[in-house]
Scaffold this active site. Structure first.
Site: not given
Length: 273
Positions: A121-122, A139
């Site tokens: 994520h991100d 992440g």
């Protein structure tokens, strides 16, 4: 016209581009946007607010846009954006972002993601990258353009990797890797410059000599790293690659209050500026 196999499930609201084919047993969620001339071969899962660029091919059992693997995620409508011309092989996973991380996981154009690789994520991944089998990003990682990541390599969250870097296989990357760097090892160390990649990007012999000299002065000469950095700083005008390396180091000194450690050669350990 798009072609959708009778066994595939495409929810109402999904946008499918012209010339795209969706093969057997694929699942495409209602918030997905898939560009033109893409191919989902079979058993592909596209979830959440996910955008796939034109001319991308996705192989069986890839799963894109699933929720972030974060205990802080509460179901917010965050996104995954994948560029054009990508090849996404079997069992690749890419998670969408989190609100605290900006809400977007972004993957650039023409990426080649081999079997089992993972984008957390991100993360922000550049153009023309290659992820070998099971390369894994935690992440919030950032990966520059034209970077090659070896198989079974893992990245700690928030790690930054500059453009045109090569990371050897089965490495554990905890520290930021400068642009044009070559790093490898169980706890990855900087072992030099990615000369092969630089030649492929049309670096002349003269440029290679200049950048190598800068690298040696910054990482191999005597004294504290901070002092060496200040000594070589005026050399940023000698070559754009040198300026890029210096800017990358400066950017990592304090990002959102988080000081980033820098991957260093050999037994030099990491440096936090």
């Amino acid at each position: 016209m798009s072609k959708i196999d009778s066994t595939a499930r495409v929810e109402d609201g999904a946008v499918i581009g012209d010339g795209t084919s969706i093969g057997p047993f694929c699942i495409v969620g209602r918030d997905a946007v898939i560009g033109a001339n893409c191919r989902l071969l079979s058993h592909v899962n596209i979830d959440g607010h996910t955008t796939i660029g034109d001319d991308t091919t996705i192989y069986p059992f890839a799963s894109l846009g699933t929720p972030p693997q974060s205990t802080g995620y509460k179901g917010e409508p965050t996104t995954l954006q994948v560029g054009s011309g990508c090849t996404i092989r079997e069992s690749v996973t890419m998670n969408r972002g989190t609100v605290s991380g900006g809400g977007v996981t972004r993957v650039g154009d023409r990426g080649f993601f081999m079997t089992g690789s993972h984008i957390g994520h991100d993360c922000h991944v550049g153009n023309d990258v290659i992820f070998a089998n099971t390369a894994t990003l935690g992440g919030h990682c950032e990966i520059g353009d034209f970077t090659f990541i070896g198989g079974m390599t893992v990245f700690q969250q928030f790690t930054r990797v500059g453009a045109q870097v090569m990371i050897g296989g089965a490495s554990g990357v905890r520290d930021d890797v400068i642009p044009y760097g070559l790093a490898n090892g169980i706890y990855a160390k900087l072992s030099g410059l990615n000369i092969v990649g630089m030649r492929r990007r049309k670096f002349t012999k003269r440029r290679l000599v200049v950048v190598r000299s800068f690298f040696d002065d910054l990482f191999q000469s005597e004294g504290l790293f901070a002092d060496r950095l200040e000594r070589v700083r005026p050399r940023g005008g000698e070559d754009p690659a040198i300026a890029e390396i210096i800017a990358f180091i400066d950017e990592g000194k304090a990002r959102g209050g988080r000081h980033r450690s820098l991957c260093m050669p050999g037994d030099g350990g990491s440096v936090v500026d």
